[in-house]
Design a protein around this motif. Sequence first.
Motif, PDB file in Angstrom:
ATOM      1  N   UNK A   1       0.798  -1.233   0.000  1.00  0.00           N
ATOM      2  CA  UNK A   1       0.000   0.000   0.000  1.00  0.00           C
ATOM      3  C   UNK A   1       0.824   1.274   0.000  1.00  0.00           C
ATOM      4  N   UNK A   2       2.074   1.199   0.462  1.00  0.00           N
ATOM      5  CA  UNK A   2       2.926   2.391   0.500  1.00  0.00           C
ATOM      6  C   UNK A   2       4.379   1.959   0.608  1.00  0.00           C
ATOM      7  N   UNK A   3       5.258   2.946   0.579  1.00  0.00           N
ATOM      8  CA  UNK A   3       6.694   2.661   0.658  1.00  0.00           C
ATOM      9  C   UNK A   3       7.118   2.164   2.032  1.00  0.00           C
ATOM     10  N   UNK A   4       6.272   2.356   3.039  1.00  0.00           N
ATOM     11  CA  UNK A   4       6.651   1.993   4.408  1.00  0.00           C
ATOM     12  C   UNK A   4       5.816   0.847   4.976  1.00  0.00           C
ATOM     13  N   UNK A   5       4.966   0.236   4.139  1.00  0.00           N
ATOM     14  CA  UNK A   5       4.103  -0.845   4.620  1.00  0.00           C
ATOM     15  C   UNK A   5       4.306  -2.103   3.792  1.00  0.00           C
ATOM     16  N   UNK A   6       4.227  -3.241   4.464  1.00  0.00           N
ATOM     17  CA  UNK A   6       4.261  -4.517   3.768  1.00  0.00           C
ATOM     18  C   UNK A   6       2.872  -4.849   3.245  1.00  0.00           C
ATOM     19  N   UNK A   7       2.770  -5.775   2.307  1.00  0.00           N
ATOM     20  CA  UNK A   7       1.437  -6.194   1.867  1.00  0.00           C
ATOM     21  C   UNK A   7       0.620  -6.666   3.068  1.00  0.00           C
ATOM     22  N   UNK A   8      -0.520  -6.028   3.360  1.00  0.00           N
ATOM     23  CA  UNK A   8      -1.294  -6.393   4.558  1.00  0.00           C
ATOM     24  C   UNK A   8      -1.844  -7.812   4.518  1.00  0.00           C
ATOM     25  N   UNK A   9      -1.885  -8.408   3.326  1.00  0.00           N
ATOM     26  CA  UNK A   9      -2.400  -9.771   3.211  1.00  0.00           C
ATOM     27  C   UNK A   9      -1.579 -10.755   4.039  1.00  0.00           C
ATOM     28  N   UNK A  10      -0.326 -10.442   4.310  1.00  0.00           N
ATOM     29  CA  UNK A  10       0.507 -11.380   5.063  1.00  0.00           C
ATOM     30  C   UNK A  10      -0.003 -11.581   6.494  1.00  0.00           C
ATOM     31  N   UNK A  11      -0.565 -10.548   7.103  1.00  0.00           N
ATOM     32  CA  UNK A  11      -1.128 -10.713   8.450  1.00  0.00           C
ATOM     33  C   UNK A  11      -2.240 -11.754   8.433  1.00  0.00           C
TER      34      UNK A  11
END
Length: 399
Positions: free
Chosen positions: A16-26
């Motif tokens: 979603x952004x340069x500072x976030x991982x793909x949230x799907x991993x959670x």
Amino acid sequence: MDVETRCPMSYPFPRPSATELPPVYDALRAEDPVAQVVLPSGDRGYVVSRYDDAKLVLSDPRFSRAAMLAEDAPKLTATPMPPNSLFTTDPPEHSRLRKLVTGEFTRRRMVALEPRIQEMTDALLDRMEAGGGPVDLNPALAFPLPVAVICELLGVPFADREKFREWSNAIVSLTSHTPEQMLEQRMQMAGYLYELIGRRASEPGEDLLSALVVAHQEQGALDEGELIVMAMTLLVAGHETTVSMIGACVLTLLRHPDVLAEVVADPSRVDGMIDELLRVNPIGDGGPLRIALTDVELSGTVIPAGSAVLAAVCSANRDERVFDRPDEFVPDRVRNPHLAFGHGIHHCLGAALARSELRITLESLFRRFPTLRLDAPVAQLRMTTGMLVHGLETLPVTW
């Protein structure tokens, strides 16, 4: 659990952004830790997102690199990696090839190299200071330093850096290049190295490429094809990941002013933060592809023999089962068994070099520019996409 009834997701997953991982991993770690995906090639595979599972995939001989080369094996991209490389072999072939270069990347050798890395870093910072801010830190420091270091180690002319930057981007592409572009760039790089190897054969130096030429010509330790692929592997892997990591680590420190204040007051504090910076700043979503040689059960899901498997290191390094406050940057974290350099026999050959470069770069940068700050909102920063290795497109800073 009937994995065949699930609707597979497309890999790689969007950030979603340069500072976030793909949230799907959670969600995957919680509900679907061995998830079926569609790879960029169109083949299906599995992404393993929990720490213990990822660590096993990275080190267990039931998951093979060499099996990727079988004609009917699932592929990560339409242009698979070349054979006879450190990335596409298992023991004993991998052991033979790795032994040829291991001595050049020991911790002792890296310590001996550190004064030269410091000298190169200081020269780049001198140029930054003379030009004044603002600057894009990528071309000013993050790119030229690792390239200069690996060029000097290998004996590749630094003047040709833009050529192999373009070739390297194509080699680590997932979806950012067409299969034709990937193959063309790979062949251009192989041709360039073939000519350079010829020059080293007649005019040897003190560099690693010259040593490999001797190992080929006089000792028969590797054939010509393996020599070219080894040079390609070291040149690409020796700079691509560190270029990305320098920018990401600088951004992390700039986004944490309390930690940054400690670094400015005492730049040597960086040394104790390197592992945490590596943990929270993945250079990619998954490790290199592997093929299951037999049926393997992980977290209740049976991965059938012949399946493609990716260990999602970025997710494993945020696994709440292993790391306290996994999504936070905790610079004084005591227990930090991250997998940033992989695990097992394929543990990153250049780990000691990467650590030296990161430490020297970060210490020197904030010692020279104690008021360094971002020159753009964090929300405007973008990561490259469609690549095995992620990096900031730009990192504008001033002081």
